[in-house]
Enzyme design. Sequence first.
Site, PDB file in Angstrom:
ATOM      1  CG  ASP A  32      20.957  21.613  21.292  1.00 39.59           C
ATOM      2  OD1 ASP A  32      21.609  22.465  21.937  1.00 39.59           O
ATOM      3  OD2 ASP A  32      20.212  21.910  20.349  1.00 39.59           O
ATOM      4  CE1 TYR A  65      13.442  24.327  22.186  1.00 41.67           C
ATOM      5  CE2 TYR A  65      11.833  23.747  23.863  1.00 41.67           C
ATOM      6  CZ  TYR A  65      12.125  24.218  22.597  1.00 41.67           C
ATOM      7  OH  TYR A  65      11.104  24.566  21.746  1.00 41.67           O
ATOM      8  CG  HIS A 119      13.906  28.945  20.956  1.00 43.43           C
ATOM      9  ND1 HIS A 119      13.863  29.250  19.616  1.00 43.43           N
ATOM     10  CD2 HIS A 119      14.054  27.593  21.025  1.00 43.43           C
ATOM     11  CE1 HIS A 119      13.977  28.141  18.897  1.00 43.43           C
ATOM     12  NE2 HIS A 119      14.095  27.119  19.721  1.00 43.43           N
ATOM     13  NE  ARG A 127       3.484  21.804  22.374  1.00 39.83           N
ATOM     14  CZ  ARG A 127       4.792  21.845  22.140  1.00 39.83           C
ATOM     15  NH1 ARG A 127       5.325  21.048  21.259  1.00 39.83           N
ATOM     16  NH2 ARG A 127       5.560  22.678  22.812  1.00 39.83           N
ATOM     17  CD  GLU A 168      17.469  25.580  16.973  1.00 41.27           C
ATOM     18  OE1 GLU A 168      18.236  24.829  17.624  1.00 41.27           O
ATOM     19  OE2 GLU A 168      16.226  25.426  16.949  1.00 41.27           O
ATOM     20  CD  GLU A 171      21.473  25.636  20.425  1.00 39.19           C
ATOM     21  OE1 GLU A 171      22.126  24.978  21.262  1.00 39.19           O
ATOM     22  OE2 GLU A 171      20.560  25.143  19.726  1.00 39.19           O
ATOM     23  CG  ASP A 181      21.045  22.660  16.814  1.00 43.68           C
ATOM     24  OD1 ASP A 181      21.462  21.812  16.014  1.00 43.68           O
ATOM     25  OD2 ASP A 181      20.040  22.491  17.533  1.00 43.68           O
ATOM     26  CD  GLN A 206      12.463  21.434  14.956  1.00 40.94           C
ATOM     27  OE1 GLN A 206      12.990  22.260  14.220  1.00 40.94           O
ATOM     28  NE2 GLN A 206      12.363  21.609  16.263  1.00 40.94           N
ATOM     29  CE  LYS A 243      16.422  21.153  16.164  1.00 43.44           C
ATOM     30  NZ  LYS A 243      16.634  22.589  16.417  1.00 43.44           N
TER      31      LYS A 243
HETATM   32 CA    CA Z   1      19.046  23.581  19.282  1.00 43.29          CA
END
Ligand code: CA
Length: 429
Positions: A127, A129, A134, A143, A199, A201, A233, A240, A253
């Site tokens: 997977d 990113y 996102h 963060r 998610e 995707e 996903d 997480q 996940k």
């Molecule tokens: Ca994902």
Amino acid sequence: MANEHLALDATHDPQRLSWVESANSADTEFPIQNLPFGRFRAGAQEPWRIGVAIGNQVLDLQAAGLLDHGDMNRLMAAGPQTRRRLRQALSQGLTAGAPQAATWHDALLAMDSVELGLPCRIGDYTDFYVGIHHATAVGRLFRPDNPLLPNYRWVPIGYHGRASTVLASGTPFHRPRGQVKPAGDAPPALAPSSRLDLELELGIFIGTPNALGEPVPLAEAEDHVFGLALFNDWSARDFQAWEYQPLGPFLAKNFASTVSPWIVTLDALAPFRRAFERPAGDPQPLPYLDSAANQASGAFDIALEVVLQTATMRAAGQAGETISRSNYADAAYWTLAQLVTHHSVNGCALAAGDLLGTGTLSGPQPEQAGSLLELTGGGQRQIALANGEQRRFLEDGDAIALRGRCERAGFRSIGFGTCVATVLPARPL
Ligand code: CA
């Protein structure tokens, strides 16, 4: 990338109609210009067979005499020339007036009469990113001071997932249990996820393999891709947040990921290519990830949609409600060719049937987010649904359907079908 990817031919002719009447309706996702590949069976005891979606029918490629086997991974490994020859033969034989109608008619099955499975045997699943909107929005939640890490614009970020829990569309799954860490000094506890998310995707399916130790140059990368499908996903945000540092995604996940049944080939997607551009001021990719062809046409214009149907809606006979819309071309910071090249640059061997998730494809606007985590500001806000219900994260009985569609003036619109699954309650301990 090789020029043949860009070639438009008679299979894309918007005037071409099929003797399969349902393929000619304006709203079908599977007109004769699409011809996606998948696997089906007529009963649970039957072997999987390779089919092509045409209107509301499935054409059995073996029964039609187009293949002498039913092994999708073998077909995927055979490479783009074989796939394109098959597409040409399918398009000609399914065209209105074609003599094949007499014999192929017996190789057609109503799509709603067969089981559609995973489109192939998935050996490995990675997977990525690539959704920069996102990555930025999620990074801000996890963060606040440092949302987008400095490597993001240089290296396609990814992790190795588990193929064992990639599920065929329509397969329900149970809410997962895992470690949840309350705020403050309280110790973690084992609990069903209370922050279950989707998610949005796309899944990139590898066709032609590369040998161990032999990187795939960018110019050849698309020759190793069979096509694309929708991919959800599913993610447990509470697990997480507790587990992701320092090694990244793990049990948050790999309890379920859902893939749609039809692989839309790069050939079918040729009319929907788009230029791939980076914002001014961003670094350009390193040379092994950059080419004029990738910049000119490496992106794909695929409109995406997330539909939520709650148990209450289902009981009332109501269709689901669209909670987000985005577009692959607006969301992705890396092209699929760049992903294949980067994945293999260290000599990693990709095999036919391997699945590369793109990562969540959120658009630039907040309402275009491809996850509830983003749509609710990390669970701080409720989404108000038209029937009066509200959601922060997914509840038991919720079904999420992903849809994808390509449209361009002068071409026939094609679709991806549906990637859907329902959340079941956590299993009793
Ligand atoms: Ca994902």
